[in-house]
Scaffold this motif. Structure first.
Motif, PDB file in Angstrom:
ATOM      1  N   SER A   1     -47.981 -41.611  49.437  1.00  0.00           N
ATOM      2  CA  SER A   1     -47.457 -42.949  49.730  1.00  0.00           C
ATOM      3  C   SER A   1     -48.338 -44.027  49.110  1.00  0.00           C
ATOM      4  N   PHE A   2     -47.723 -45.156  48.787  1.00  0.00           N
ATOM      5  CA  PHE A   2     -48.461 -46.291  48.220  1.00  0.00           C
ATOM      6  C   PHE A   2     -47.631 -47.543  48.419  1.00  0.00           C
ATOM      7  N   HIS A   3     -48.290 -48.700  48.348  1.00  0.00           N
ATOM      8  CA  HIS A   3     -47.600 -49.979  48.406  1.00  0.00           C
ATOM      9  C   HIS A   3     -47.175 -50.383  46.992  1.00  0.00           C
ATOM     10  N   PRO A   4     -45.969 -50.903  46.805  1.00  0.00           N
ATOM     11  CA  PRO A   4     -45.544 -51.306  45.456  1.00  0.00           C
ATOM     12  C   PRO A   4     -46.309 -52.499  44.908  1.00  0.00           C
ATOM     13  N   THR A   5     -46.962 -53.280  45.783  1.00  0.00           N
ATOM     14  CA  THR A   5     -47.805 -54.390  45.336  1.00  0.00           C
ATOM     15  C   THR A   5     -49.090 -54.354  46.131  1.00  0.00           C
ATOM     16  N   ASP A   6     -49.984 -55.292  45.835  1.00  0.00           N
ATOM     17  CA  ASP A   6     -51.241 -55.381  46.571  1.00  0.00           C
ATOM     18  C   ASP A   6     -51.046 -55.922  47.982  1.00  0.00           C
ATOM     19  N   GLN A   7     -49.869 -56.451  48.287  1.00  0.00           N
ATOM     20  CA  GLN A   7     -49.598 -57.009  49.614  1.00  0.00           C
ATOM     21  C   GLN A   7     -49.291 -55.884  50.595  1.00  0.00           C
ATOM     22  N   SER A   8     -50.121 -55.766  51.618  1.00  0.00           N
ATOM     23  CA  SER A   8     -49.968 -54.665  52.566  1.00  0.00           C
ATOM     24  C   SER A   8     -48.714 -54.793  53.416  1.00  0.00           C
ATOM     25  N   THR A   9     -48.054 -55.966  53.381  1.00  0.00           N
ATOM     26  CA  THR A   9     -46.847 -56.157  54.178  1.00  0.00           C
ATOM     27  C   THR A   9     -45.631 -55.512  53.526  1.00  0.00           C
ATOM     28  N   GLU A  10     -45.754 -55.141  52.247  1.00  0.00           N
ATOM     29  CA  GLU A  10     -44.625 -54.525  51.560  1.00  0.00           C
ATOM     30  C   GLU A  10     -44.371 -53.128  52.117  1.00  0.00           C
ATOM     31  N   ALA A  11     -43.130 -52.667  52.019  1.00  0.00           N
ATOM     32  CA  ALA A  11     -42.773 -51.335  52.478  1.00  0.00           C
ATOM     33  C   ALA A  11     -43.466 -50.276  51.622  1.00  0.00           C
ATOM     34  N   HIS A  12     -43.709 -49.135  52.221  1.00  0.00           N
ATOM     35  CA  HIS A  12     -44.335 -48.044  51.496  1.00  0.00           C
ATOM     36  C   HIS A  12     -43.335 -47.368  50.565  1.00  0.00           C
ATOM     37  N   LEU A  13     -43.816 -46.933  49.422  1.00  0.00           N
ATOM     38  CA  LEU A  13     -43.088 -46.031  48.551  1.00  0.00           C
ATOM     39  C   LEU A  13     -43.847 -44.714  48.510  1.00  0.00           C
ATOM     40  N   SER A  14     -43.245 -43.711  47.924  1.00  0.00           N
ATOM     41  CA  SER A  14     -43.936 -42.436  47.796  1.00  0.00           C
ATOM     42  C   SER A  14     -43.584 -41.800  46.466  1.00  0.00           C
ATOM     43  N   VAL A  15     -44.471 -40.942  46.005  1.00  0.00           N
ATOM     44  CA  VAL A  15     -44.261 -40.223  44.759  1.00  0.00           C
ATOM     45  C   VAL A  15     -44.709 -38.782  44.975  1.00  0.00           C
ATOM     46  N   THR A  16     -44.057 -37.863  44.300  1.00  0.00           N
ATOM     47  CA  THR A  16     -44.457 -36.462  44.375  1.00  0.00           C
ATOM     48  C   THR A  16     -44.963 -36.010  43.013  1.00  0.00           C
ATOM     49  N   LEU A  17     -45.621 -34.878  43.011  1.00  0.00           N
ATOM     50  CA  LEU A  17     -46.172 -34.319  41.787  1.00  0.00           C
ATOM     51  C   LEU A  17     -45.564 -32.957  41.522  1.00  0.00           C
ATOM     52  N   SER A  18     -45.227 -32.708  40.272  1.00  0.00           N
ATOM     53  CA  SER A  18     -44.891 -31.361  39.819  1.00  0.00           C
ATOM     54  C   SER A  18     -46.118 -30.801  39.121  1.00  0.00           C
ATOM     55  N   ILE A  19     -46.371 -29.502  39.343  1.00  0.00           N
ATOM     56  CA  ILE A  19     -47.625 -28.916  38.867  1.00  0.00           C
ATOM     57  C   ILE A  19     -47.348 -27.616  38.123  1.00  0.00           C
ATOM     58  N   GLY A  20     -47.977 -27.503  36.975  1.00  0.00           N
ATOM     59  CA  GLY A  20     -47.998 -26.238  36.253  1.00  0.00           C
ATOM     60  C   GLY A  20     -49.420 -25.719  36.244  1.00  0.00           C
ATOM     61  N   ALA A  21     -49.589 -24.434  36.526  1.00  0.00           N
ATOM     62  CA  ALA A  21     -50.935 -23.864  36.651  1.00  0.00           C
ATOM     63  C   ALA A  21     -51.113 -22.693  35.702  1.00  0.00           C
ATOM     64  N   ALA A  22     -52.340 -22.536  35.225  1.00  0.00           N
ATOM     65  CA  ALA A  22     -52.695 -21.394  34.388  1.00  0.00           C
ATOM     66  C   ALA A  22     -54.042 -20.861  34.856  1.00  0.00           C
ATOM     67  N   VAL A  23     -54.110 -19.554  35.063  1.00  0.00           N
ATOM     68  CA  VAL A  23     -55.348 -18.936  35.526  1.00  0.00           C
ATOM     69  C   VAL A  23     -56.323 -18.838  34.363  1.00  0.00           C
ATOM     70  N   ASN A  24     -57.587 -19.135  34.631  1.00  0.00           N
ATOM     71  CA  ASN A  24     -58.605 -19.091  33.582  1.00  0.00           C
ATOM     72  C   ASN A  24     -58.819 -17.660  33.100  1.00  0.00           C
ATOM     73  N   SER A  25     -58.963 -17.529  31.786  1.00  0.00           N
ATOM     74  CA  SER A  25     -59.243 -16.228  31.179  1.00  0.00           C
ATOM     75  C   SER A  25     -60.141 -16.426  29.975  1.00  0.00           C
ATOM     76  N   PRO A  26     -61.229 -15.633  29.875  1.00  0.00           N
ATOM     77  CA  PRO A  26     -62.136 -15.786  28.724  1.00  0.00           C
ATOM     78  C   PRO A  26     -61.443 -15.522  27.399  1.00  0.00           C
ATOM     79  N   ASP A  27     -60.341 -14.787  27.426  1.00  0.00           N
ATOM     80  CA  ASP A  27     -59.639 -14.452  26.190  1.00  0.00           C
ATOM     81  C   ASP A  27     -58.791 -15.606  25.658  1.00  0.00           C
TER      82      ASP A  27
END
Length: 242
Positions: free
Chosen positions: A181-207
């Motif tokens: 969640s975050f405020h769309p402006t610096d004014q704390s009176t504004e309604a909250h918005l939210s954002v999600t993250l998509s994630i791609g993962a790769a396991v570490n390998s020395p090769d």
């Protein structure tokens, strides 16, 4: 300091003349204040150095201190993302490469803000900046001291998790897919918005090279986006067949 910088040969000569004049004036003032003196008296030379050379030595030290602080600040600016304070792409890659040399276990997470363009289009770029800063703060809170975090471009971030198993990386990744969640402006009176993250993962390998890991994580991220976003997908050979 820019006023002290000579921008031409005449300006250099003028500053040199002024400096010599100030030194001569200091010598004359000291001689008048001190009165008769004995050149063999060490105390005289000490007082002369303090009175005449002291101000110039202090000024030179001040210039050096200013230069060191400026160079340190420029070094930080060249290595950090100015908006989020995270490592920029180059610094992230350098730090992740060093971490991989010291450790075998680990995982690379590539994270992308879902529907970020909608936030910019609907609420303006200030809201977009605040959104990115909120994401960065969330990432900081969910990693350890040895992990490497960076903003590698636009709304895309990356994390290299050190000494981490796949199961541990999945736990962290699932936590990061929760709405932020975050405020769309610096004014704390504004309604909250939210954002999600998509994630791609790769396991570490020395090769694998770091660039290959990034490519694998990017392919997993693409799958996470295609499957509905706000989720984490771990790269595997099976992704190549779909």
């Amino acid at each position: 300091m820019r006023y002290l910088e000579p921008r031409s040969v005449p300006a250099l000569i003028a500053r040199f003349v002024i400096a010599i004049a100030l030194i001569a004036l200091s010598n004359m003032s000291f001689a008048r204040l001190h009165g008769p003196h004995d050149y063999n008296d060490p105390l005289y030379h000490i007082k002369h150095a303090i009175f005449v050379g002291g101000p110039f030595a202090l000024f030179a030290l001040f210039i050096m201190m200013f230069q060191v602080r400026l160079q340190r600040r420029l070094s930080i600016l060249s290595r950090k993302d100015s908006l989020t304070g995270l490592n920029n792409r180059r610094t992230f890659l350098e730090c992740a490469s060093r971490r991989r040399e010291d450790r075998t276990d680990g995982a690379l997470l590539l994270l992308d803000a879902d529907h970020f363009k909608r936030i910019n289009d609907s609420y303006g770029h200030q809201a977009g900046d605040i959104c990115l800063q909120s994401i960065a703060e969330t990432l900081r809170r969910n990693v350890r001291r040895d992990d490497v975090v960076g903003r590698i471009g636009g709304e895309e971030f990356a994390i290299f998790l050190c000494d981490t198993t796949l199961e541990q990386a999945q736990i962290i990744g699932e936590r990061l897919t929760k709405p932020i969640s975050f405020h769309p402006t610096d004014q704390s009176t504004e309604a909250h918005l939210s954002v999600t993250l998509s994630i791609g993962a790769a396991v570490n390998s020395p090769d694998l090279s770091l660039n290959t890991m990034l490519a694998n994580a990017d392919q997993a991220l693409y799958r996470a986006k295609a499957e509905g976003r706000a989720r984490m997908v771990v790269w595997s050979d099976q992704l190549l067949t779909h």
